[in-house]
Scaffold this active site. Structure first.
Site, PDB file in Angstrom:
ATOM      1  N   LYS A  99       4.968  -5.554   2.581  1.00 38.05           N
ATOM      2  CA  LYS A  99       4.375  -6.443   1.323  1.00 38.05           C
ATOM      3  C   LYS A  99       5.742  -7.377   0.762  1.00 38.05           C
ATOM      4  CE  LYS A  99       1.008  -5.648  -1.928  1.00 38.05           C
ATOM      5  NZ  LYS A  99       0.329  -4.586  -2.802  1.00 38.05           N
TER       6      LYS A  99
HETATM    7  C1  E4P Z   1      -2.454  -5.621  -4.637  1.00 36.53           C
HETATM    8  O1  E4P Z   1      -2.259  -5.377  -3.390  1.00 36.53           O
HETATM    9  C2  E4P Z   1      -2.191  -4.940  -5.881  1.00 36.53           C
HETATM   10  O2  E4P Z   1      -1.640  -3.754  -5.568  1.00 36.53           O
HETATM   11  C3  E4P Z   1      -3.284  -4.776  -6.810  1.00 36.53           C
HETATM   12  O3  E4P Z   1      -4.614  -5.269  -6.175  1.00 36.53           O
HETATM   13  C4  E4P Z   1      -3.133  -5.223  -8.058  1.00 36.53           C
HETATM   14  O4  E4P Z   1      -4.121  -4.869  -8.973  1.00 36.53           O
HETATM   15  P1  E4P Z   1      -4.111  -5.105 -10.775  1.00 36.53           P
HETATM   16  O5  E4P Z   1      -4.255  -6.216 -10.996  1.00 36.53           O
HETATM   17  O6  E4P Z   1      -5.378  -4.095 -10.810  1.00 36.53           O
HETATM   18  O7  E4P Z   1      -3.041  -4.282 -10.895  1.00 36.53           O
END
Ligand code: E4P
Length: 217
Positions: free
Chosen positions: A87
Site C-alpha cells: 500500500k
Molecule cells: C483504506 O484502506 C483505509 O484503511 C480506510 O478505509 C480509512 O478509513 P477511515 O476514513 O474510516 O479511517
C-alpha cells in the site's frame, strides 16, 4: 464486488472470514496502532497472522515517503507472503514507486486518493488497486460516492485494469451505493458487512414460520 474488511483486529477478521464472504483485508498505520500493534517487527508479524486467517489480498502500508525508502520497504513487505499488496500513498514518489512495483510484478494499492485526477495517475502507473476514501470526503461535505462514479467512468473509458477499492466505507448504504456504481471492491468495518443481513421483515417472517411449525408439531 469484492468485500475487504478494514481493520487489524484479528477477531473481527476471523468473524468476517467465517461468514464466508470475505475477499481480503486492508490495514493502515492508524488501524495497527488502534490494536496496540507498534514497532516494525510486531507489525510485520501481525501481517503474517492476518495472511494465515484469510485467503485473499492483504494490504500492508509503507511508512517511507521517499522513492528509495518506499521501494525498500515495499519489497520487504511483498516478500512476507504472496497475499501481501503493497500500500503506497498518492504522492509523487509513491506514483514512481507504483510504476516500479508494477514493472516488477509486485501488486500495489494506491492509498489516500481523493480526486479523479489522482486515480487516473494511479492507473497510469499500473496500480493494482486504487483507494478513494469516500467517508473522509463525506466528512467534509463532498460527495464521496460521486468520486467513485467519476473514477468508474474514466477507467471504463480507457479500459484501465486498476481495481476501484472504495475505502473509508462507514456503513451499509455506502456498500450498496458502491455496488450500484460498480466499484470493484469495498473495504469497511465488520458492521458495514453485517448490516447487509438486517431486515425487520426477515425477522418477523422467520418468527412466524417457526411459530407455525410449532403449531403443527
Ligand atoms: C483504506 O484502506 C483505509 O484503511 C480506510 O478505509 C480509512 O478509513 P477511515 O476514513 O474510516 O479511517
Amino acid at each position: 464486488m469484492k468485500f475487504f474488511i478494514d481493520t487489524a483486529n484479528l477477531d473481527q477478521i476471523k468473524e468476517a472470514q467465517d461468514l464466508g464472504v470475505l475477499d481480503g483485508v486492508t490495514t493502515n498505520p492508524s488501524l495497527m496502532a488502534k490494536e496496540g500493534i507498534t514497532g516494525k517487527e510486531n507489525i510485520v508479524n501481525h501481517y503474517k497472522k492476518i495472511c494465515e486467517i484469510v485467503t485473499g489480498d492483504v494490504s500492508a502500508e509503507v511508512i517511507a515517503t521517499d522513492y528509495e525508502g518506499i521501494i525498500k520497504e515495499g519489497e520487504e513487505l511483498a516478500k512476507l507472503h504472496d497475499q501481501i499488496i503493497v500500500k503506497v500513498p498518492m504522492i509523487k514518489d509513491g506514483v514512481k514507486a507504483i510504476k516500479y512495483f508494477s514493472d516488477k510484478g509486485i501488486k500495489t494499492n494506491c492509498t489516500l486518493v481523493f480526486s479523479a485526477g489522482q486515480a487516473l495517475l494511479a492507473a497510469k502507473a499500473g496500480a493494482t488497486y486504487v483507494s478513494p476514501f469516500i467517508g473522509r470526503l463525506d466528512d467534509i461535505s463532498t460527495d464521496g460516492l460521486n468520486l467513485i462514479a467519476e473514477i468508474r467512468m474514466i477507467y471504463d473509458n480507457y479500459g484501465f485494469s486498476t481495481q476501484i477499492l472504495a475505502a473509508s466505507v462507514r456503513h451499509t448504504m455506502h456498500v450498496i451505493d458502491c455496488a450500484k456504481i460498480g466499484a470493484d471492491v469495498m473495504t469497511g468495518p465488520l458492521s458495514s458487512i453485517e448490516g447487509l443481513l438486517k431486515h425487520p421483515l426477515t425477522d418477523i417472517g422467520l418468527a412466524k414460520f417457526l411459530a407455525d411449525y410449532k403449531k403443527g408439531n
